[in-house]
Design a protein around this motif. Structure first.
Motif, PDB file in Angstrom:
ATOM      1  N   SER A  40       0.825  -1.208   0.000  1.00  0.00           N
ATOM      2  CA  SER A  40       0.000   0.000   0.000  1.00  0.00           C
ATOM      3  C   SER A  40       0.862   1.263   0.000  1.00  0.00           C
ATOM      4  N   ALA A  41       1.845   1.305   0.886  1.00  0.00           N
ATOM      5  CA  ALA A  41       2.725   2.481   0.956  1.00  0.00           C
ATOM      6  C   ALA A  41       3.529   2.634  -0.329  1.00  0.00           C
ATOM      7  N   TYR A  42       3.984   1.525  -0.886  1.00  0.00           N
ATOM      8  CA  TYR A  42       4.761   1.567  -2.126  1.00  0.00           C
ATOM      9  C   TYR A  42       3.917   2.153  -3.261  1.00  0.00           C
ATOM     10  N   LEU A  43       2.709   1.617  -3.446  1.00  0.00           N
ATOM     11  CA  LEU A  43       1.853   2.103  -4.530  1.00  0.00           C
ATOM     12  C   LEU A  43       1.454   3.558  -4.316  1.00  0.00           C
ATOM     13  N   ARG A  44       1.182   3.940  -3.075  1.00  0.00           N
ATOM     14  CA  ARG A  44       0.837   5.331  -2.786  1.00  0.00           C
ATOM     15  C   ARG A  44       2.000   6.247  -3.157  1.00  0.00           C
ATOM     16  N   ASN A  45       3.189   5.870  -2.708  1.00  0.00           N
ATOM     17  CA  ASN A  45       4.363   6.699  -2.974  1.00  0.00           C
ATOM     18  C   ASN A  45       4.669   6.803  -4.463  1.00  0.00           C
ATOM     19  N   VAL A  46       4.621   5.689  -5.165  1.00  0.00           N
ATOM     20  CA  VAL A  46       4.895   5.710  -6.608  1.00  0.00           C
ATOM     21  C   VAL A  46       3.808   6.509  -7.328  1.00  0.00           C
TER      22      VAL A  46
END
Length: 116
Positions: A40-46
């Motif tokens: 979730s954090a990865y997709l949000r950041n990207v």
């Protein structure tokens, strides 16, 4: 983007659904793990334009490279010893076995550095 406080996390209550294939999911999960983030954090950041950095331990890579260089020097010294004083001291067969082991270790280290 790093979190700026707990107020922002409380506001994150709107899930965003993304449809992916099993192979895409595996790649996303692997990239998130490499960045040290949840999916979730990865997709949000990207999605917000942040480029996550890998969490590969650069010190470990440097140590592996130094060990590889040390093994290379040791192999060179043993080779020099064999050409200067053949047949004296340790049997030549034992030295050849040791050189083979050093070469194998160097190859293993190269693969480990490449994987990192």
């Amino acid at each position: 983007m790093p979190r700026s406080g707990t107020a922002e996390t409380r506001e994150r209550n709107r899930p965003l659904r993304v449809v992916v294939s099993p192979s895409e999911r595996a790649r996303i999960e692997a990239q998130a793990a490499a960045a040290g983030l949840s999916v979730s954090a990865y997709l949000r950041n990207v999605g917000l334009g942040y480029q996550p950095r890998s969490v590969v331990d650069l010190d470990a890579v440097e140590r592996l490279a130094k060990v590889n260089a040390d093994l290379g020097r040791l192999g060179g010294l043993l080779k020099l010893w064999l050409t200067d004083t053949p047949g004296r001291g340790v049997p030549v067969a034992d030295i050849r076995d040791l050189l083979g082991q050093i070469k194998d270790t160097q190859e293993d280290l190269r693969h480990a550095v490449t994987r990192l």
